[in-house]
Design a protein around this motif. Structure first.
Motif, PDB file in Angstrom:
ATOM      1  N   ILE A 191      -6.513  20.587  -0.719  1.00 18.68           N
ATOM      2  CA  ILE A 191      -5.074  20.148  -0.760  1.00 18.68           C
ATOM      3  C   ILE A 191      -3.942  21.273  -1.291  1.00 18.68           C
ATOM      4  N   HIS A 192      -4.259  21.733  -2.493  1.00 23.06           N
ATOM      5  CA  HIS A 192      -3.577  22.798  -3.125  1.00 23.06           C
ATOM      6  C   HIS A 192      -3.507  24.183  -2.233  1.00 23.06           C
ATOM      7  N   GLU A 193      -4.728  24.548  -1.693  1.00 15.92           N
ATOM      8  CA  GLU A 193      -4.688  25.516  -0.728  1.00 15.92           C
ATOM      9  C   GLU A 193      -3.777  25.497   0.246  1.00 15.92           C
ATOM     10  N   VAL A 194      -3.950  24.570   1.154  1.00 12.80           N
ATOM     11  CA  VAL A 194      -3.294  24.129   2.540  1.00 12.80           C
ATOM     12  C   VAL A 194      -1.698  23.734   2.351  1.00 12.80           C
ATOM     13  N   VAL A 195      -1.377  23.149   1.386  1.00 14.11           N
ATOM     14  CA  VAL A 195       0.011  22.946   0.867  1.00 14.11           C
ATOM     15  C   VAL A 195       0.894  23.761   0.209  1.00 14.11           C
ATOM     16  N   LEU A 214       1.192  22.192   7.239  1.00 16.45           N
ATOM     17  CA  LEU A 214       0.204  21.115   7.671  1.00 16.45           C
ATOM     18  C   LEU A 214      -0.058  20.177   6.607  1.00 16.45           C
ATOM     19  N   PRO A 215       0.165  18.537   7.324  1.00 12.59           N
ATOM     20  CA  PRO A 215       0.175  17.599   6.187  1.00 12.59           C
ATOM     21  C   PRO A 215      -1.359  17.307   5.980  1.00 12.59           C
ATOM     22  N   GLN A 266      -2.890  11.969  -8.778  1.00 14.24           N
ATOM     23  CA  GLN A 266      -3.425  13.490  -8.687  1.00 14.24           C
ATOM     24  C   GLN A 266      -3.181  14.085  -7.328  1.00 14.24           C
ATOM     25  N   ALA A 267      -3.595  13.048  -6.409  1.00 17.35           N
ATOM     26  CA  ALA A 267      -3.428  13.520  -4.980  1.00 17.35           C
ATOM     27  C   ALA A 267      -2.139  13.928  -4.686  1.00 17.35           C
ATOM     28  N   PHE A 268      -1.025  13.005  -4.944  1.00 15.06           N
ATOM     29  CA  PHE A 268       0.331  13.057  -4.458  1.00 15.06           C
ATOM     30  C   PHE A 268       0.925  14.475  -5.336  1.00 15.06           C
ATOM     31  N   GLU A 269       0.301  14.580  -6.795  1.00 13.51           N
ATOM     32  CA  GLU A 269       0.882  15.691  -7.396  1.00 13.51           C
ATOM     33  C   GLU A 269       0.410  17.048  -6.745  1.00 13.51           C
TER      34      GLU A 269
END
Length: 164
Positions: A108-112, A120-121, A136-139
């Protein structure tokens, strides 16, 4: 009807109304085409059984699906679709969080937050339903958090994340 500096004819008013109706109809058609388009989802899960089950569910709802068994493999696929002119672009990443090599949170961190895929969502799917995991996921930047097992109605509406 009045126009700045004068009066407009009934014919002109009808032309404006017709033009507005045509624009609204065109926008409605474009919206419907967007919804019906086969969105390409990158599905990431280290459990092969879950991966196949969710893949089949996504395909039943008309999605094009690419799969990866871990975050590292997912990043390679994302990079390949960015650099290959013939590859169908990925519209959304649906990922588990607990995986070897590169975790879902790292993915997630790498993509967002990276520069290559920031538009990319990423939607998380996990059997962990604790408030801490969701937070943690939303953060990290996830667009949503789905609790496994994934339900049909959740799969059917994944395109909405691409719309945003």
């Amino acid at each position: 009807m009045l126009e700045t500096g004068g009066v407009i004819s009934l014919e002109r008013a009808q032309e404006v109304q017709t033009s507005a109706q045509l624009q609204a109809e065109q926008q409605a058609c474009e919206t419907q085409e967007f919804i019906e388009r086969n969105h390409h989802i990158l599905l990431v899960d280290d459990d092969p059984i879950t991966l196949r089950a969710v893949e089949q569910l996504l395909k039943k709802h008309g999605y094009k699906v690419s799969t990866a068994l871990n975050g590292r493999e997912a990043l390679k696929l994302l990079e390949a679709t960015k650099t290959s002119p013939n590859a169908a672009p990925i519209d959304l990443v649906l990922t588990d969080v607990l995986m070897p090599e590169v975790s879902g949170f790292e993915l997630i961190h790498e993509v967002v937050h990276g520069t290559a895929f920031s538009d990319l969502p990423v939607v998380v799917m996990s059997s962990q339903d604790s408030q801490e995991s969701v937070l943690q996921a939303f953060e990290a930047g996830a667009a949503d958090y789905l609790i496994k097992p994934i339900r049909r109605n959740e799969v059917a509406t994944l395109w909405q994340y691409v719309w945003r």
